[in-house]
Design a protein around this motif. Structure first.
Motif, PDB file in Angstrom:
ATOM      1  N   GLN B 427       0.809  -1.214   0.000  1.00  0.00           N
ATOM      2  CA  GLN B 427       0.000   0.000   0.000  1.00  0.00           C
ATOM      3  C   GLN B 427       0.842   1.263   0.000  1.00  0.00           C
ATOM      4  OE1 GLN B 427      -2.112  -1.159   3.498  1.00  0.00           O
ATOM      5  NE2 GLN B 427      -4.013  -1.445   2.333  1.00  0.00           N
ATOM      6  N   VAL B 429       2.625   2.860  -2.242  1.00  0.00           N
ATOM      7  CA  VAL B 429       2.417   3.837  -3.306  1.00  0.00           C
ATOM      8  C   VAL B 429       1.188   4.688  -3.009  1.00  0.00           C
ATOM      9  CG1 VAL B 429       1.907   4.111  -5.751  1.00  0.00           C
ATOM     10  CG2 VAL B 429       3.556   2.392  -5.015  1.00  0.00           C
ATOM     11  N   LYS B 430       0.140   4.003  -2.604  1.00  0.00           N
ATOM     12  CA  LYS B 430      -1.095   4.687  -2.291  1.00  0.00           C
ATOM     13  C   LYS B 430      -0.875   5.727  -1.188  1.00  0.00           C
ATOM     14  CE  LYS B 430      -5.733   2.691  -2.476  1.00  0.00           C
ATOM     15  NZ  LYS B 430      -6.514   1.567  -1.932  1.00  0.00           N
ATOM     16  N   ALA B 445       7.073   2.520  -7.053  1.00  0.00           N
ATOM     17  CA  ALA B 445       6.353   1.767  -8.084  1.00  0.00           C
ATOM     18  C   ALA B 445       7.325   1.145  -9.065  1.00  0.00           C
ATOM     19  CB  ALA B 445       5.379   2.684  -8.811  1.00  0.00           C
ATOM     20  N   ASN B 450       5.491  -2.728 -10.874  1.00  0.00           N
ATOM     21  CA  ASN B 450       4.059  -3.041 -10.928  1.00  0.00           C
ATOM     22  C   ASN B 450       3.349  -2.077 -11.870  1.00  0.00           C
ATOM     23  OD1 ASN B 450       1.286  -3.084 -10.432  1.00  0.00           O
ATOM     24  ND2 ASN B 450       1.605  -3.951  -8.389  1.00  0.00           N
ATOM     25  N   GLU B 453       0.485   0.064 -10.462  1.00  0.00           N
ATOM     26  CA  GLU B 453       0.953   1.157  -9.608  1.00  0.00           C
ATOM     27  C   GLU B 453       1.551   2.274 -10.447  1.00  0.00           C
ATOM     28  OE1 GLU B 453       1.961  -1.399  -5.572  1.00  0.00           O
ATOM     29  OE2 GLU B 453       3.560  -0.284  -6.573  1.00  0.00           O
TER      30      GLU B 453
END
Lengths: 590, 500
Positions: B427, B429-430, B445, B450, B453
């Motif tokens: 999580q 990156v979020k 990312a 990914n 992402e």
């Protein structure tokens, strides 16, 4: 956008007749018979009126009788004499009179009936406005409204001719149908000679398909209903929508030209459409530059009013869209939709269960949490005992212990149940799970539940192909099938059943589905006077939803109609959505 | 036929016609002939013949007169013996004449007349059949079976015949069994009910009422039954009729709560009994002791219903109620009727952390819930220091992304950043995007390789400020692409369709 109907699609019957009928009756009843001059809403607070005569127009509910009794008795105490008149709509119930008698005011009031049951909300939508139908019938087992439904159908057949083809599924559908037929037989002669205007009638119980009603709606009209609550065909847009300090009551029907074009659209298309529309509007306004006086005069007298009207509507719907976006992004709407889709397709059950648990833990919304639990239960044929207990415990801790009663209601209605114990698998599973860690236990549970008896919903879904195979992305701008109302993830079960039966003109070949719906004896077909029906009327279909239908279902069937050259007309006991269903089942502290 | 005869006939025919208009001939006796309806009398034959010589003569009155004469002839027969003149007959009207025939039990003739005159069935044939049937039921020497069958054979489904009326007559003659048999033929079950009630066949009436689908009718019968039977029998009857039972329950729920309880007791329906007491604990009782007592009864009922879950939950609620009461006494404020979650939240918001902890332990609040709860409460208080302490108390069971989220919700970027480093890799990156650190999000990312992402970050890159980052991502993507082509592997992860 706003796909046109096929040129050979039949005309809709004229419902304005019903509207006129209702209006005239009401005016006659209130003005002429009872000389009513002022209207008040029946509320919990006492009515302030100095008039010599009070006239109550009420639904036949015991609660309303109590209200009237309190008022009359208060007048009596104050030594005041007035005349009281109670008008029951759509009919008087003996139980109500009983209450009046027990409260000792039977002699003081006089009773009357107003047999009004069909309210045309739109060109293709009739509502009986009986939201209580759902709880009364599906929870309490009270059949009092079936008579009302039969009467309504009888009225429709006297107005629009007999229905040559009848189909139905569900206990309530069957009872209503039989009662209606009895009414027709008793009073025959009137409709016999008439040419049928509506070729098919389809009766469907809400409990045939709870899943569709429990899903989040993403078609514009449904979304507006979920977000702002459409009441009786109109909605109250608050200040955040109107971008002023006042709320505005807006009628939502086919007459609203802007709304009519976006109501059936997937929400992701709506914004684009509205902005295109805004540009067009601007262009039309701009035309007035370079006009000479005469043209200008024409423009002002003929077009300007229409443009202004459109402008007003456009800005309202844009406001509504913004407000919806704001609300939906806040609560991780995407996550929610993803979970729903997973539940519908039946994968990652464990993950979905923990999502629901987190939802409850965070107290996101009592109604929403309940809805997800029910969705999980129905798609999985009940929760496994461990989840059933733990989710309920969590829920009670979050939202209050009185919901113990809610759970008992939901179980009775079959919305939230426990998988039958007896399954040897669960016994093994609970033993295994004691030996391993939580996470591993989850995985084992998943594996076992996929081995266990597949749920009825899954089997039906497979049989009827409710989860469309998607190669690449589902283009929501150009819908391929009815699944578009749920982002291409799921074809509404109720609508699919209707489609299949209409195609076959009977239940033949759907035996397995009917069995899975537990309706082996409750699906019926009755084809009678086919020969008299014109080919046009045979493409006109009245769908009767007993217990309510959602706007998504209406949109899906409107789409089906456009594809196949049918026109659908809807008769529902009330327009509903997931929140209304859940609220009907909830017990709240008095 | 010779000419003389013809002449005479024409003459008498014309005279007859004149009589028709002048109102003469028909009033007297019309010869002696015609003892059957089917034989025309001599003078009407003549009239018929004479009519041929008149133009534009409307045939109606002729036809009507012929019919009337035939009827008069028929009743004048010595078997019948009602010698009426035409004007007497007109005065009397056909209905009364029929009534007289019926009174003399001349049913066949009456029916013949009706059929001959083509009277509508409801006024004519059916009415007479009904009279006949009512007479028939008075024949005491014939058995019930035979009478019922005979009546049904004759009447069949003739419209307008009310079997319930006939049955009422049978009952009037004291033939209850026959009445019941006759009622079986009544197609409208609603019509059967009142008579059945009168005959004290209330249970049968109940099932008929249910059949009719008219809930009002069912209710009428129910109240009848309630007064007629003793309570036990009444309940037993209800038990076999689920539809009536649910109707009566609905009524009791509003009007007679005690009866409702008795109903459940009678059925040993402990589950509903438990629910009943729970409802009672919320409805009327103001005092806490009363409420707890009601809950105790409910819990007992749930145990009897083998619903351990509900029983335990109810007991928990009793505990909670008592505790809330104590909290109100000791700390002030409102606690009663809050949910467990809200109780703990209120305690934390009031700064009673110790008590909150205690409560959470006592009621075995799961860790996850407790963390969510504390997180939300502390953020609401904007007690950032405590929040940080809490976050370090042990490893968070809900991860650290919620910490970032909640700080951002309170617009505290500074605090939010403290937690980004502790967010799990999935999580991260979020979280970084949430606090607006696009550059670092891009790095993570890229490191994760990914695709989803990467595009998420890309969608957050705005204008000139993040231009460099965007380029970096594009480069990384291209590189990944190349590598993949070289290795000919499956693509890392396809783009999830983020739509709803």
């Amino acid at each position: 956008m706003a796909f046109p109907h096929r040129p050979d699609a039949p005309e809709l019957p004229d419902f304005s007749m019903l509207k006129r009928l209702a209006r005239d009756q009401l005016i006659y009843l209130l003005e002429q018979q009872h000389e009513v001059d002022k209207l008040y809403k029946v509320e919990s607070k006492p009515a302030v009126s100095s008039s010599e005569q009070l006239c109550f127009l009420v639904r036949p509910r015991i609660k309303n009788m109590r209200y009237i009794a309190n008022l009359v008795n208060a007048d009596k105490l104050a030594g005041r004499t007035r005349k009281y008149k109670v008008i029951f709509s759509p009919q008087k119930f003996y139980a109500c009179e009983m209450v009046l008698e027990e409260e000792g005011i039977y002699g003081d009031v006089s009773c009357d009936e107003w047999a009004f049951s069909l309210l045309p909300l739109d060109v293709d939508l009739l509502s009986m406005e009986l939201p209580e139908f759902f709880r009364d019938y599906f929870l309490e087992g009270d059949q009092r409204w079936i008579n009302t439904v039969a009467q309504a159908l009888h009225l429709l057949s006297t107005l629009y001719g007999p229905f040559p083809n009848c189909y139905g599924i569900g206990r309530c559908a069957k009872m209503s149908y039989e009662l209606w037929r009895k009414l027709e037989d008793e009073e025959d002669g009137e409709t016999k000679g008439r040419r049928p205007e509506i070729g098919h009638i389809f009766l469907l119980d809400r409990d045939m398909d709870f899943v569709t009603a429990l899903c989040s709606q993403v078609v514009y009209e449904g979304l507006v209903d979920d977000t702002f609550r459409i009441k009786c065909g109109s909605v109250d847009f608050g200040p955040e929508v109107t971008s002023s300090d006042k709320s505005l009551k807006v009628l939502l029907n086919a007459e609203d030209k802007v709304f009519n074009e976006i109501r059936n659209e997937h929400f992701s298309n709506v914004f684009g459409f509205l902005s295109q529309k805004a540009r067009n509007l601007q262009a039309q306004y701009d035309r007035r530059r370079g006009m000479d006086i005469k043209q200008m005069k024409n423009f002002v007298s003929q077009e300007l009013k229409g443009l202004k009207q459109e402008h007003r509507l456009l800005s309202l719907h844009i406001g509504a869209c913004e407000s919806i976006m704001k609300k939906k992004t806040k609560q991780d709407f995407q996550e929610l939709i993803k979970t729903e889709h997973a539940l519908l397709e039946g994968f990652n059950i464990r993950e979905s269960t923990s999502y629901i648990e987190e939802h409850i833990d965070r107290q996101v919304s009592p109604i929403e949490s309940l809805r997800l639990m029910c969705l999980l239960s129905i798609t999985e044929n009940g929760l496994i005992p461990k989840d059933y207990r733990s989710l309920k415990t969590q829920y009670l801790q979050s939202y209050g212990p009185e919901h113990l009663l809610t759970f008992s209601n939901l179980r009775r209605a079959g919305l939230l149940t426990e998988q039958a114990p007896g399954d040897t698998l669960t016994a093994v599973e609970s033993k295994v799970s004691k030996l391993v860690t939580d996470k591993a236990a989850g995985k084992i549970t998943d594996a076992f539940s996929s081995l266990a008896k597949r749920s009825n919903f899954r089997a039906i879904s497979k049989k009827l192909n409710l989860i469309p195979r998607v190669d690449g992305e589902y283009d929501l701008k150009v819908p391929r099938d009815m699944a578009y109302v749920f982002s291409g993830a799921y074809v509404p079960l109720s609508c699919r059943i209707i489609e299949q039966v209409l195609e076959r003109r009977s239940w033949q070949g759907l035996d397995e589905v009917v069995r899975l719906l537990n309706c082996s004896e409750l699906a019926f077909t009755d084809m009678t006077r086919e020969d008299k029906a014109s080919s046009e009327s045979l493409r006109l279909i009245l769908v009767v939803f007993l217990g309510g239908c959602t706007f998504s279902e209406i949109s899906a069937l409107r789409f089906l109609g456009r594809e196949k050259g049918y026109r659908f007309i809807f008769l529902t006991t009330a327009v509903t959505n997931s929140a209304r269903l859940m609220e009907a089942m909830s017990e709240v502290k008095a | 036929m010779n000419t003389g005869q013809t002449c005479r006939r024409v003459c008498s025919g014309l005279a007859w016609m004149a009589g028709l208009e002048g109102g003469d001939t028909g009033h007297g006796w019309t010869g002696s002939g015609g003892n059957s309806l089917l034989l025309p009398s001599g003078s009407s034959q003549a009239a018929s013949f004479g009519k041929c010589f008149l133009d534009r003569f409307p045939p109606d009155s002729f036809v009507r007169m012929c019919q009337d004469l035939r009827v008069l002839n028929a009743v004048r027969d010595y078997h019948i013996g009602i010698p009426l003149t035409y004007s007497q007959y007109k005065q009397l009207t056909i209905q009364v004449l029929l009534d007289r025939l019926v009174l003399r039990r001349l049913y066949p003739l009456a029916i013949q007349i009706c059929e001959y005159l083509r009277l509508p069935e409801v006024q004519g044939v059916s009415r007479i059949l009904a009279h006949w049937a009512c007479y028939k039921v008075q024949q005491k020497d014939v058995s019930d079976e035979d009478v019922a069958r005979a009546i049904n054979q004759k009447l069949g489904d003739t419209p307008g015949v009310s079997y319930s009326d006939i049955a009422a007559r049978a009952y009037g003659c004291g033939r209850t069994e026959l009445a019941i048999k006759l009622l079986e033929y009544e197609p409208r079950s609603g019509e059967q009910v009142p008579l059945l009630l009168k005959m004290k066949r209330s249970k049968l009436a109940l099932s008929k009422a249910i059949e009719s689908g008219d809930t009002d009718l069912v209710f009428t019968v129910l109240l009848h039954l309630k007064n007629e039977l003793n309570r036990g029998d009444f309940f037993m009857t209800l038990r076999n009729q689920p539809m009536a039972l649910s109707l009566y329950r609905q009524f009791c729920k509003y009007q007679e709560l005690e009866t409702l309880k008795d109903l459940y007791n009678q059925d040993d329906n402990h589950q509903e009994l438990g629910s009943f007491h729970i409802r009672a604990s919320y409805a009327a009782e103001e005092r806490i002791e009363g409420r707890v007592a009601a809950l105790q009864t409910a819990a007992d009922a749930f145990y009897k219903a083998k619903n351990e879950f509900a029983a335990k939950a109810t007991e928990d609620q009793m505990r909670l109620l008592r505790l809330q009461r104590r909290l109100e006494d000791e700390l002030g404020g409102r606690f009663l009727d809050l949910s467990l979650h809200d109780t703990v939240t209120t305690l934390i918001l009031g700064g009673h952390n110790k008590r909150a902890e205690q409560l959470a332990r006592d009621f075995r609040i799961p860790d996850k819930r407790l963390w969510w709860l504390k997180l939300t409460a502390l953020a609401d208080l904007e007690d950032w220091e405590e929040l940080e302490k809490f976050s370090k108390s042990k490893k968070s069971p809900i991860g650290y992304l919620p910490f970032v989220e909640i700080c951002m919700k309170q617009h505290n970027k500074y605090e939010a950043k403290k937690y980004t480093s502790r967010v799990g890799p999935e999580q991260k990156v979020k979280a970084l995007l949430l606090v607006g650190d696009v550059a670092q999000a891009a790095d993570v990312a890229i490191e994760h390789r990914n695709e989803a992402e990467l595009s998420l970050v890309l969608s957050h890159c705005t204008g000139a400020t993040d231009g460099a980052t965007a380029d970096k991502i594009q480069r990384a993507r291209a590189q990944a692409q190349k590598k993949m082509e070289g290795l000919e592997e499956e693509p890392l992860e396809t783009l999830p369709t983020e739509q709803w």
